[in-house]
Design a protein around this motif. Structure first.
Motif, PDB file in Angstrom:
ATOM      1  N   LYS A   1      31.260 -10.607   6.551  1.00 35.31           N
ATOM      2  CA  LYS A   1      31.848  -9.460   5.854  1.00 35.31           C
ATOM      3  C   LYS A   1      32.222  -9.820   4.423  1.00 35.31           C
ATOM      4  O   LYS A   1      32.040  -9.020   3.506  1.00 35.31           O
ATOM      5  N   LEU A   2      32.734 -11.014   4.215  1.00 39.23           N
ATOM      6  CA  LEU A   2      33.057 -11.454   2.859  1.00 39.23           C
ATOM      7  C   LEU A   2      31.794 -11.564   2.007  1.00 39.23           C
ATOM      8  O   LEU A   2      31.801 -11.236   0.814  1.00 39.23           O
ATOM      9  N   ALA A   3      30.698 -12.015   2.612  1.00 43.08           N
ATOM     10  CA  ALA A   3      29.431 -12.102   1.885  1.00 43.08           C
ATOM     11  C   ALA A   3      28.923 -10.710   1.522  1.00 43.08           C
ATOM     12  O   ALA A   3      28.389 -10.502   0.425  1.00 43.08           O
ATOM     13  N   ARG A   4      29.089  -9.739   2.417  1.00 42.82           N
ATOM     14  CA  ARG A   4      28.674  -8.370   2.119  1.00 42.82           C
ATOM     15  C   ARG A   4      29.502  -7.785   0.981  1.00 42.82           C
ATOM     16  O   ARG A   4      28.983  -7.066   0.126  1.00 42.82           O
TER      17      ARG A   4
ATOM     18  N   LYS B   1      25.192 -17.156   1.754  1.00 46.34           N
ATOM     19  CA  LYS B   1      24.252 -16.169   2.292  1.00 46.34           C
ATOM     20  C   LYS B   1      22.990 -16.087   1.440  1.00 46.34           C
ATOM     21  O   LYS B   1      21.898 -15.867   1.961  1.00 46.34           O
ATOM     22  N   ALA B   2      23.110 -16.290   0.142  1.00 49.51           N
ATOM     23  CA  ALA B   2      21.932 -16.271  -0.726  1.00 49.51           C
ATOM     24  C   ALA B   2      21.049 -17.498  -0.488  1.00 49.51           C
ATOM     25  O   ALA B   2      19.823 -17.406  -0.562  1.00 49.51           O
ATOM     26  N   GLN B   3      21.651 -18.635  -0.196  1.00 52.66           N
ATOM     27  CA  GLN B   3      20.888 -19.865  -0.004  1.00 52.66           C
ATOM     28  C   GLN B   3      20.334 -19.982   1.414  1.00 52.66           C
ATOM     29  O   GLN B   3      19.187 -20.373   1.596  1.00 52.66           O
TER      30      GLN B   3
ATOM     31  N   LEU C   1      33.798 -15.614  13.137  1.00 50.98           N
ATOM     32  CA  LEU C   1      32.830 -15.997  12.112  1.00 50.98           C
ATOM     33  C   LEU C   1      32.221 -14.786  11.405  1.00 50.98           C
ATOM     34  O   LEU C   1      31.620 -14.927  10.346  1.00 50.98           O
ATOM     35  N   GLY C   2      32.393 -13.609  11.993  1.00 51.25           N
ATOM     36  CA  GLY C   2      31.940 -12.382  11.337  1.00 51.25           C
ATOM     37  C   GLY C   2      32.716 -12.082  10.069  1.00 51.25           C
ATOM     38  O   GLY C   2      32.239 -11.347   9.206  1.00 51.25           O
ATOM     39  N   LEU C   3      33.892 -12.645   9.947  1.00 46.89           N
ATOM     40  CA  LEU C   3      34.685 -12.483   8.725  1.00 46.89           C
ATOM     41  C   LEU C   3      33.929 -13.037   7.515  1.00 46.89           C
ATOM     42  O   LEU C   3      33.929 -12.423   6.445  1.00 46.89           O
TER      43      LEU C   3
ATOM     44  N   LYS D   1      23.551 -14.428  11.800  1.00 48.16           N
ATOM     45  CA  LYS D   1      23.647 -14.468  13.265  1.00 48.16           C
ATOM     46  C   LYS D   1      25.081 -14.280  13.749  1.00 48.16           C
ATOM     47  O   LYS D   1      25.297 -14.046  14.924  1.00 48.16           O
ATOM     48  N   ASN D   2      26.062 -14.375  12.874  1.00 43.40           N
ATOM     49  CA  ASN D   2      27.475 -14.241  13.244  1.00 43.40           C
ATOM     50  C   ASN D   2      28.076 -12.989  12.608  1.00 43.40           C
ATOM     51  O   ASN D   2      28.885 -13.069  11.702  1.00 43.40           O
TER      52      ASN D   2
END
Length: 71
Positions: free
Chosen positions: A45-48, A25-27, A40-42, A34-35
């Motif tokens: 959520k892990l990135a958050r 997510k940083a890169q 793919l929303g998982l 978009k997901n």
């Protein structure tokens, strides 16, 4: 033995997923933004979790590394 049946391996997989999703997510933020729903929303959520709880995630990484070095 799979990571589902070994608790230490399951924790390691979860921590690595959090770190990997946060790095991606940083890169390339558009890849995960978009997901936000569905399977793919998982990853979003892990990135958050990695963004908001980064001190705790890094402490968990250090604890897991020490644990693996001892065993």
């Amino acid at each position: 033995m799979s990571a589902i049946f070994n608790f230490q391996s399951l924790l390691l997989v979860i921590i690595l997923l959090i770190c990997t999703c946060t790095y991606i997510k940083a890169q390339v933020p558009s890849l995960l933004d978009k997901n936000k729903t569905g399977v793919l929303g998982l990853f979003w959520k892990l990135a958050r979790i990695g963004e908001r709880l980064s001190p705790y995630v890094s402490l968990a990484c250090i604890a897991m590394a020490v644990s693996m070095m001892i065993n």
